[in-house]
Design a protein around this motif. Structure first.
Motif, PDB file in Angstrom:
ATOM      1  N   PRO A  32       0.806  -1.218   0.000  1.00 21.09           N
ATOM      2  CA  PRO A  32       0.000   0.000   0.000  1.00 21.09           C
ATOM      3  C   PRO A  32       0.841   1.273   0.000  1.00 21.09           C
ATOM      4  CG  PRO A  32      -0.807  -1.561   1.625  1.00 21.09           C
ATOM      5  CD  PRO A  32       0.499  -2.098   1.134  1.00 21.09           C
ATOM      6  N   TYR A  33       0.423   2.222  -0.828  1.00 21.95           N
ATOM      7  CA  TYR A  33       0.979   3.579  -0.859  1.00 21.95           C
ATOM      8  C   TYR A  33       2.452   3.636  -1.258  1.00 21.95           C
ATOM      9  CZ  TYR A  33      -3.378   4.404   1.570  1.00 21.95           C
ATOM     10  OH  TYR A  33      -4.722   4.436   1.895  1.00 21.95           O
ATOM     11  N   ALA A  34       2.995   2.562  -1.773  1.00 21.42           N
ATOM     12  CA  ALA A  34       4.352   2.621  -2.320  1.00 21.42           C
ATOM     13  C   ALA A  34       4.353   3.490  -3.579  1.00 21.42           C
ATOM     14  CB  ALA A  34       4.861   1.226  -2.639  1.00 21.42           C
ATOM     15  N   VAL A  35       5.506   4.113  -3.852  1.00 21.20           N
ATOM     16  CA  VAL A  35       5.652   4.973  -5.024  1.00 21.20           C
ATOM     17  C   VAL A  35       6.893   4.527  -5.797  1.00 21.20           C
ATOM     18  CG1 VAL A  35       5.972   7.327  -5.864  1.00 21.20           C
ATOM     19  CG2 VAL A  35       4.566   6.907  -3.825  1.00 21.20           C
ATOM     20  N   ILE A  36       6.731   4.262  -7.095  1.00 16.96           N
ATOM     21  CA  ILE A  36       7.830   3.804  -7.935  1.00 16.96           C
ATOM     22  C   ILE A  36       7.923   4.707  -9.152  1.00 16.96           C
ATOM     23  CG2 ILE A  36       8.771   1.883  -9.272  1.00 16.96           C
ATOM     24  CD1 ILE A  36       7.300  -0.014  -7.419  1.00 16.96           C
ATOM     25  N   GLY A  37       9.095   5.308  -9.350  1.00 17.77           N
ATOM     26  CA  GLY A  37       9.278   6.287 -10.407  1.00 17.77           C
ATOM     27  C   GLY A  37       9.501   5.679 -11.782  1.00 17.77           C
ATOM     28  N   PRO A  38       9.588   6.529 -12.807  1.00 14.61           N
ATOM     29  CA  PRO A  38       9.598   6.053 -14.191  1.00 14.61           C
ATOM     30  C   PRO A  38      10.865   5.336 -14.626  1.00 14.61           C
ATOM     31  CG  PRO A  38       9.907   8.427 -14.108  1.00 14.61           C
ATOM     32  CD  PRO A  38       9.543   8.000 -12.721  1.00 14.61           C
ATOM     33  N   HIS A  39      11.993   5.589 -13.958  1.00 12.03           N
ATOM     34  CA  HIS A  39      13.270   5.033 -14.397  1.00 12.03           C
ATOM     35  C   HIS A  39      13.720   3.866 -13.521  1.00 12.03           C
ATOM     36  CE1 HIS A  39      13.336   8.570 -16.878  1.00 12.03           C
ATOM     37  NE2 HIS A  39      13.345   9.363 -15.816  1.00 12.03           N
ATOM     38  N   VAL A  40      12.814   3.294 -12.765  1.00 11.36           N
ATOM     39  CA  VAL A  40      13.147   2.225 -11.822  1.00 11.36           C
ATOM     40  C   VAL A  40      12.955   0.865 -12.484  1.00 11.36           C
ATOM     41  CG1 VAL A  40      12.540   1.162  -9.611  1.00 11.36           C
ATOM     42  CG2 VAL A  40      12.547   3.667  -9.844  1.00 11.36           C
ATOM     43  N   GLU A  41      13.931  -0.036 -12.273  1.00 14.72           N
ATOM     44  CA  GLU A  41      13.830  -1.418 -12.725  1.00 14.72           C
ATOM     45  C   GLU A  41      13.921  -2.321 -11.491  1.00 14.72           C
ATOM     46  OE1 GLU A  41      16.544  -2.494 -15.842  1.00 14.72           O
ATOM     47  OE2 GLU A  41      16.619  -0.421 -16.581  1.00 14.72           O
ATOM     48  N   VAL A  42      12.942  -3.194 -11.320  1.00 15.69           N
ATOM     49  CA  VAL A  42      12.874  -4.057 -10.138  1.00 15.69           C
ATOM     50  C   VAL A  42      12.980  -5.511 -10.584  1.00 15.69           C
ATOM     51  CG1 VAL A  42      11.529  -4.716  -8.112  1.00 15.69           C
ATOM     52  CG2 VAL A  42      11.415  -2.357  -8.974  1.00 15.69           C
ATOM     53  N   GLY A  43      13.902  -6.258  -9.990  1.00 16.15           N
ATOM     54  CA  GLY A  43      14.146  -7.637 -10.376  1.00 16.15           C
ATOM     55  C   GLY A  43      13.085  -8.598  -9.874  1.00 16.15           C
ATOM     56  N   ASP A  44      13.086  -9.798 -10.427  1.00 14.29           N
ATOM     57  CA  ASP A  44      12.098 -10.825 -10.114  1.00 14.29           C
ATOM     58  C   ASP A  44      12.027 -11.113  -8.619  1.00 14.29           C
ATOM     59  OD1 ASP A  44      12.045 -10.959 -12.845  1.00 14.29           O
ATOM     60  OD2 ASP A  44      12.921 -12.973 -12.992  1.00 14.29           O
ATOM     61  N   GLY A  45      10.807 -11.297  -8.133  1.00  9.37           N
ATOM     62  CA  GLY A  45      10.594 -11.765  -6.777  1.00  9.37           C
ATOM     63  C   GLY A  45      10.865 -10.758  -5.683  1.00  9.37           C
ATOM     64  N   THR A  46      11.108  -9.515  -6.030  1.00  9.42           N
ATOM     65  CA  THR A  46      11.380  -8.486  -5.028  1.00  9.42           C
ATOM     66  C   THR A  46      10.087  -8.065  -4.333  1.00  9.42           C
ATOM     67  OG1 THR A  46      13.421  -7.648  -5.978  1.00  9.42           O
ATOM     68  CG2 THR A  46      12.101  -6.068  -4.758  1.00  9.42           C
ATOM     69  N   GLU A  47      10.185  -7.805  -3.036  1.00 10.77           N
ATOM     70  CA  GLU A  47       9.033  -7.400  -2.224  1.00 10.77           C
ATOM     71  C   GLU A  47       9.186  -5.945  -1.809  1.00 10.77           C
ATOM     72  OE1 GLU A  47       6.608  -8.735   1.833  1.00 10.77           O
ATOM     73  OE2 GLU A  47       8.546  -9.663   1.332  1.00 10.77           O
ATOM     74  N   ILE A  48       8.211  -5.127  -2.171  1.00 10.20           N
ATOM     75  CA  ILE A  48       8.201  -3.704  -1.856  1.00 10.20           C
ATOM     76  C   ILE A  48       7.010  -3.456  -0.937  1.00 10.20           C
ATOM     77  CG2 ILE A  48       8.022  -1.390  -2.830  1.00 10.20           C
ATOM     78  CD1 ILE A  48       9.044  -2.755  -5.506  1.00 10.20           C
ATOM     79  N   MET A  49       7.271  -3.135   0.308  1.00  9.72           N
ATOM     80  CA  MET A  49       6.206  -3.046   1.303  1.00  9.72           C
ATOM     81  C   MET A  49       5.589  -1.653   1.329  1.00  9.72           C
ATOM     82  SD  MET A  49       7.865  -5.388   4.324  1.00  9.72           S
ATOM     83  CE  MET A  49       8.847  -6.818   3.883  1.00  9.72           C
ATOM     84  N   ALA A  50       4.717  -1.426   2.279  1.00  7.38           N
ATOM     85  CA  ALA A  50       3.949  -0.188   2.344  1.00  7.38           C
ATOM     86  C   ALA A  50       4.846   1.039   2.468  1.00  7.38           C
ATOM     87  CB  ALA A  50       2.987  -0.243   3.535  1.00  7.38           C
ATOM     88  N   HIS A  51       4.477   2.093   1.741  1.00  9.52           N
ATOM     89  CA  HIS A  51       5.080   3.423   1.858  1.00  9.52           C
ATOM     90  C   HIS A  51       6.541   3.485   1.415  1.00  9.52           C
ATOM     91  CE1 HIS A  51       1.572   5.075   3.979  1.00  9.52           C
ATOM     92  NE2 HIS A  51       1.545   3.934   4.659  1.00  9.52           N
ATOM     93  N   VAL A  52       7.008   2.498   0.703  1.00 11.50           N
ATOM     94  CA  VAL A  52       8.367   2.546   0.137  1.00 11.50           C
ATOM     95  C   VAL A  52       8.379   3.505  -1.054  1.00 11.50           C
ATOM     96  CG1 VAL A  52      10.132   1.193  -1.089  1.00 11.50           C
ATOM     97  CG2 VAL A  52       8.956   0.232   0.922  1.00 11.50           C
TER      98      VAL A  52
END
Length: 269
Positions: A32-52
């Motif tokens: 919830p409420y995480a924010v990811i910008g336009p130039h971000v690349e996230v690898g397989d299986g990564t966990e991004i929790m609330a407010h990151v």
């Protein structure tokens, strides 16, 4: 936002804000409420929790975990930064606990780099242009200033502070609240304000699987450097003459030859 090539869906909370240009790998979860910008690349299986918040030109490897309120890839806290394009590169399986901050680099095309299998506990800070190796642990509220280099398997105690441009050798242990203003040779323990070398990290060397014969040579190297009364140049010459060659000994000597800020002093100097 894209699904992965293996068709494992990303699980994204409806309140998360993800730029359409961001790239999410296989099986990524976004809280919830995480924010990811336009130039971000996230690898397989990564966990991004609330407010990151993941921002800037940031590339993240597989199976990392980001706990609430961590902020990765934002502009550096550096007056020399003027909006240039710079990067954060993070390896695989590293863990970023609550409120960890990692700044992107100062300088066009420069990067802040973090390796694999690291643990950054709550409120730790990795500043611009830092290079952090593999299997590094930073305890709560420890901080790296700009351009710090931390080699593999270093443990940094809670609230320790590392001065800008300092290099920390591999398999070191830095005590809590330590103030580190000079380079720390590999394989040692330091503590204090300012930090001083108090001994060889014998337990860490054993856990790292370094053979007993090599550990014995590193003990001799430590005594020559900190207990013999020799200056740095003389101690290096004595090590070259008296110690058997091994990868660890050669790394120790190479680090000493290239120390730019001087090395952390010993307790009996």
């Amino acid at each position: 936002m894209t699904e992965d090539k293996e068709n494992r869906p990303c699980l994204v909370h409806p309140t998360a804000i993800i730029d359409p240009q961001a790239s999410l790998g296989a099986g990524v979860t976004v809280g919830p409420y995480a924010v990811i910008g336009p130039h971000v690349e996230v690898g397989d299986g990564t966990e991004i929790m609330a407010h990151v918040v993941l921002d800037g030109w940031t590339k993240i490897g597989k199976e990392c975990r980001f706990f609430p309120f961590s902020s990765i890839g934002s502009e550096p806290q550096d007056l020399k930064f003027h909006g240039e394009k710079s990067y954060v590169c993070i390896g695989a399986r590293s863990v970023f606990r609550e409120s960890v901050t990692v700044s992107r680099a100062t300088g066009e095309g420069e990067e802040t780099r973090i390796g694999n299998d690291c643990l950054f506990q709550a409120n730790t800070h990795i500043a611009h242009n830092c290079i952090v190796g593999n299997n590094v642990i930073m305890s709560n509220c420890a901080g790296l200033a700009g351009h710090v280099v931390v080699e593999d398997r270093v443990v940094i105690g809670g609230m320790a502070g590392i001065h800008q441009f300092v290099k920390v050798g591999r398999n070191c242990m830095i005590g809590g609240l330590a103030k580190v203003v000079q380079d720390i040779p590999p394989f040692v323990i330091v503590d204090g304000q300012p930090a001083r070398c108090i001994g060889l990290n014998s337990v860490g060397l054993s856990r790292a699987g370094i053979p007993e014969a090599v550990r014995s040579d590193l003990k001799k190297a430590f005594r020559l450097l900190y207990r013999s009364g020799l200056n740095l140049r003389q101690a290096i010459a004595a090590m070259e003459q008296e110690l058997d060659s091994s990868e660890e000994v050669e790394h120790f000597l190479r680090f000493l030859r290239n120390a730019e800020r001087g090395i952390c002093r010993g307790t009996k100097e």
